[in-house]
Write an enzyme that holds these catalytic residues in place. Structure first.
Site, PDB file in Angstrom:
ATOM      1  N   LYS A 206       0.439  -1.052   0.053  1.00 28.51           N
ATOM      2  CA  LYS A 206       0.164  -0.540  -0.448  1.00 28.51           C
ATOM      3  C   LYS A 206       0.684   1.424   0.206  1.00 28.51           C
ATOM      4  O   LYS A 206       2.057   1.198   0.173  1.00 28.51           O
ATOM      5  CB  LYS A 206      -1.035   0.039   1.244  1.00 28.51           C
ATOM      6  CG  LYS A 206      -2.307  -0.990   1.057  1.00 28.51           C
ATOM      7  CD  LYS A 206      -3.591  -1.025   1.588  1.00 28.51           C
ATOM      8  CE  LYS A 206      -4.506  -1.598   1.079  1.00 28.51           C
ATOM      9  NZ  LYS A 206      -5.268  -2.467   2.355  1.00 28.51           N
ATOM     10  N   ARG A 245      -3.170 -10.032   5.078  1.00 27.50           N
ATOM     11  CA  ARG A 245      -3.843  -9.764   3.140  1.00 27.50           C
ATOM     12  C   ARG A 245      -2.947  -9.700   2.517  1.00 27.50           C
ATOM     13  O   ARG A 245      -2.732  -8.739   2.652  1.00 27.50           O
ATOM     14  CB  ARG A 245      -5.276  -9.261   3.147  1.00 27.50           C
ATOM     15  CG  ARG A 245      -5.971  -9.104   2.396  1.00 27.50           C
ATOM     16  CD  ARG A 245      -6.937  -8.442   2.441  1.00 27.50           C
ATOM     17  NE  ARG A 245      -7.941  -8.571   0.587  1.00 27.50           N
ATOM     18  CZ  ARG A 245      -7.681  -7.550  -0.330  1.00 27.50           C
ATOM     19  NH1 ARG A 245      -6.608  -6.907  -0.533  1.00 27.50           N
ATOM     20  NH2 ARG A 245      -7.712  -7.967  -1.237  1.00 27.50           N
TER      21      ARG A 245
HETATM   22  N1  HH2 Z   1      -7.076  -4.025   1.121  1.00 26.33           N
HETATM   23  C1  HH2 Z   1      -7.715  -4.101  -0.701  1.00 26.33           C
HETATM   24  C2  HH2 Z   1      -8.538  -4.842  -0.934  1.00 26.33           C
HETATM   25  N2  HH2 Z   1      -9.402  -5.269   0.204  1.00 26.33           N
HETATM   26  N3  HH2 Z   1     -10.016  -5.941   2.232  1.00 26.33           N
HETATM   27  C3  HH2 Z   1      -9.832  -6.497   3.354  1.00 26.33           C
HETATM   28  N4  HH2 Z   1     -10.493  -7.328   4.184  1.00 26.33           N
HETATM   29  N5  HH2 Z   1      -8.641  -5.856   3.792  1.00 26.33           N
HETATM   30  C4  HH2 Z   1      -7.583  -4.886   3.505  1.00 26.33           C
HETATM   31  O1  HH2 Z   1      -6.597  -3.908   3.730  1.00 26.33           O
HETATM   32  C5  HH2 Z   1      -7.961  -4.087   1.594  1.00 26.33           C
HETATM   33  C6  HH2 Z   1      -9.420  -5.866   1.355  1.00 26.33           C
HETATM   34  C7  HH2 Z   1      -7.039  -3.127  -2.028  1.00 26.33           C
HETATM   35  O2  HH2 Z   1      -5.760  -4.260  -2.384  1.00 26.33           O
HETATM   36  P1  HH2 Z   1      -5.586  -4.603  -3.493  1.00 26.33           P
HETATM   37  O3  HH2 Z   1      -7.744  -5.699  -3.561  1.00 26.33           O
HETATM   38  O4  HH2 Z   1      -4.579  -5.558  -3.889  1.00 26.33           O
HETATM   39  O5  HH2 Z   1      -6.774  -3.300  -3.703  1.00 26.33           O
HETATM   40  P2  HH2 Z   1      -7.709  -3.093  -4.893  1.00 26.33           P
HETATM   41  O6  HH2 Z   1      -8.934  -2.658  -4.665  1.00 26.33           O
HETATM   42  O7  HH2 Z   1      -6.934  -1.887  -6.001  1.00 26.33           O
HETATM   43  O8  HH2 Z   1      -8.499  -4.599  -6.393  1.00 26.33           O
END
Ligand code: HH2
Length: 269
Positions: A206, A245
């Site tokens: 992040k 995660r």
């Molecule tokens: N962060 C993201 C998405 N889902 N869920 C939980 N429980 N906690 C988190 O910190 C979290 C999450 C963001 O990361 P990512 O899925 O890689 O990115 P994007 O939302 O751009 O797909």
């Protein structure tokens, strides 16, 4: 928890796993690297992201869940805020719903989870992804995030979701400045002590990590944040997180094994 983003626009791996076969293969690779749970998402929640219609989101995640559920050797969760997507994902074999809106966007999602007897992760986010990074402010970020998570856990229990099926996540990067993210992580024991649920933490790659490691106002790029991520993973696991995660499961899984070995070597209090 290993992340499989079936999206064209996720902040760290958008477009890489859009093909269901490639996404499933990536999921299996995460398991081989040590992931105990796979989180399949079909909508980016990065700051400024536009919502994806439910039909499109379902079309992205269901074929991947069908390929992985029962076959990957670990439980599968779906990263969604939508009741219909959650329902289709649970029908396809997912057993956990990871809801970054904690049931605020579509309250019916709580009933879908309760009816299926599935697990449910409630996460804190300030507002929605389109606006959450527009000058986020808190009085005491840890107290406010804790109040919110307690309230959403209560709502989930009231909807009939099993106590043992719940987990809570402070939502690192979701409507938070670098300072807010650091304070939430630094005071994680305080937050974890308040919540009657296992704590999930998602720091992987992040922006705050890029900001800390960058210089002169330039962030370290997403593909160079793995070492910084690992520092946050170890920190979080040492301070009360039960689930982390991550996009790259190998360093996190190895850290977990070393931490476990250290814990068993600790002299009894
Ligand atoms: N962060 C993201 C998405 N889902 N869920 C939980 N429980 N906690 C988190 O910190 C979290 C999450 C963001 O990361 P990512 O899925 O890689 O990115 P994007 O939302 O751009 O797909």
């Amino acid at each position: 928890m290993g992340v499989v983003n079936v999206t064209p626009d996720s902040f760290s791996d958008g477009g890489r796993w859009l093909d269901p076969g490639a996404a499933a293969e990536h999921g299996r690779a995460l398991v081989a690297d040590g992931a105990d749970l796979l989180d399949i998402g079909g909508e980016s929640t990065r700051p400024g992201a536009e919502p994806v219609p439910a039909d499109e989101e379902r079309r992205r995640v269901v074929p991947v869940i069908e390929r992985l559920a029962g076959d990957a050797g670990v439980p599968v969760s779906v990263d969604t805020t939508k009741a219909d997507v959650a329902s289709a994902a649970l029908d396809a074999g997912a057993v956990v719903v990871n809801d970054v809106s904690a049931g605020r966007f579509e309250p019916r999602i709580l009933d879908v989870v309760a009816d299926a007897g599935a697990g449910y992760v409630v996460m804190h986010m300030l507002g929605d992804p389109r606006t959450m990074q527009d000058d986020p402010r808190y009085g005491d970020v840890v107290r406010e995030v804790g109040d919110f998570l307690q309230e959403r856990l209560t709502a989930a229990r009231a909807a009939g979701i099993d106590e043992r099926a719940l987990a809570a996540d402070p939502g690192i990067g979701f409507g938070k400045t670098v300072r807010h993210n650091l304070e939430l992580l630094a005071r994680l024991p305080e937050l974890a002590a308040r919540l009657d649920a296992p704590v999930v933490v998602g720091t992987s790659r992040k922006r705050f990590i890029g900001a800390i490691l960058g210089g002169d106002g330039v962030e370290l790029p997403v593909d160079r944040r793995e070492e910084g991520t690992l520092a946050t993973v170890v920190h979080a696991l040492e301070r009360g997180a039960r689930i982390v995660r991550v996009h790259d499961a190998r360093p996190a899984a190895q850290a977990v094994r070393v931490l476990e070995a250290l814990r068993t070597a600790e002299p009894a209090a």
